[in-house]
Design a protein around this motif. Structure first.
Motif, PDB file in Angstrom:
ATOM      1  N   LEU A 130     -94.406 -71.248  26.876  1.00  0.00           N
ATOM      2  CA  LEU A 130     -95.034 -72.529  27.268  1.00  0.00           C
ATOM      3  C   LEU A 130     -93.992 -73.311  27.919  1.00  0.00           C
ATOM      4  N   PHE A 131     -92.928 -73.213  27.607  1.00  0.00           N
ATOM      5  CA  PHE A 131     -91.761 -73.865  27.993  1.00  0.00           C
ATOM      6  C   PHE A 131     -90.582 -72.956  28.797  1.00  0.00           C
ATOM      7  N   ASN A 132     -91.073 -71.853  29.198  1.00  0.00           N
ATOM      8  CA  ASN A 132     -90.184 -70.929  29.975  1.00  0.00           C
ATOM      9  C   ASN A 132     -89.682 -71.582  31.348  1.00  0.00           C
ATOM     10  N   ARG A 133     -88.316 -71.371  31.308  1.00  0.00           N
ATOM     11  CA  ARG A 133     -87.488 -71.724  32.358  1.00  0.00           C
ATOM     12  C   ARG A 133     -86.618 -70.459  33.015  1.00  0.00           C
ATOM     13  N   ASP A 134     -86.499 -70.324  34.418  1.00  0.00           N
ATOM     14  CA  ASP A 134     -85.855 -69.173  34.644  1.00  0.00           C
ATOM     15  C   ASP A 134     -84.274 -69.175  34.145  1.00  0.00           C
TER      16      ASP A 134
END
Length: 273
Positions: A130-134
């Motif tokens: 849900l809070f995935n960032r590169d």
């Protein structure tokens, strides 16, 4: 024995779960166990299966269903050229070893313990999706050698304890090292095959001869539920594959995360209600 009308109702509920299981197998590369385990837990409870073996029976039966749904999903994804066959070949020993270890642990752990394992892993994965960032990536390349083998054993063990095909954890693992979510989903279908086949034998062994198991059970696998759901799931799985390739990366991640949170809440309710 429950009334015939109630048994028919629950059979319909299991059939609906088969539809959802097949869609999930195609969309997320998972065997659908994340939805089947809580459904089985409720159905077996209504049929007065003792608490001590109910969760184990739910997990084992889910593992058995994962075999054909994962095979079906893997075939469809491979036709699209999206599967990382190199990674699967490197895990041909590690994943089955983890699945066998899971069945050994399952033979010793309590019902509540199994449910808590399910919740803990599912919530961690959901938050990451849900809070995935590169910039949350662990690295740009998948590990090799001993680290790669250790990852395979861990994925196999935790997935075997959750009654899932490994897609939940493999999706997270591959995307954490920069692999596209669509490739992770496709490869996860193959992971499910390598985990579920040895898992069947492990859960049969773990529950062999125990009291309280319902009719048509061999160890912790109930073949009546397997026979009802598998045909439905096999028909529906290719629909999920087509849907997966039509969605964006972010849509897949958010959908996956929301789904896992829903399942986790359901299990927490079953523990503390």
């Amino acid at each position: 024995m429950p009334p015939v009308a109630d048994l028919v109702l629950f059979a319909l509920a299991l059939a609906a779960a088969g539809v959802v299981s097949g869609l999930l197998a195609g969309i997320f590369g998972i065997g659908g166990g994340a939805i089947l385990v809580p459904v089985f837990y409720q159905v077996f409870g209504y049929l007065d299966v003792p608490e001590a073996v109910r969760m184990h029976l739910s997990v084992g039966t889910s593992i058995a269903i994962i075999v054909p749904t994962s095979l079906r999903s893997f075939t469809a994804h491979r036709q699209r050229g999206a599967v990382d066959t190199g990674l699967l070949k490197s895990w041909i020993v590690a994943l089955p070893a983890g699945a066998i270890l899971a069945s050994v642990i399952a033979a010793m752990i309590s019902s509540v313990g199994l449910r808590l394992v399910f919740v803990a892993v599912a919530l961690l994965v959901a938050l990451r999706m849900l809070f995935n960032r590169d910039h949350w990536r662990v690295g740009d390349h998948l590990p090799t050698g001993l680290a790669n083998q250790a990852a395979g054993v861990v994925i196999g063990t935790l997935s075997g304890l959750m009654g899932i095909g490994g897609g939940v954890l493999n999706n997270t693992y591959m995307t954490a090292f920069g692999r596209p979510i669509h490739q992770a989903v496709a490869t996860s279908s193959g992971v499910g095959v390598l985990i579920s086949i040895p898992g069947i034998f492990g859960y049969i062994w773990a529950g062999w001869g125990l009291a309280g198991l319902p009719p048509f059970s061999t160890g912790f696998i109930n073949w009546a539920a397997v026979a009802l759901i598998i045909p439905i799931a096999l028909v529906v799985t290719p629909w999920g594959v087509r849907l997966a390739h039509a969605l964006s990366k972010r849509q897949l991640e958010v959908g996956f995360g929301v789904f896992l949170i829903f399942v986790s809440i359901r299990f927490l309710v079953s523990i503390y209600a």
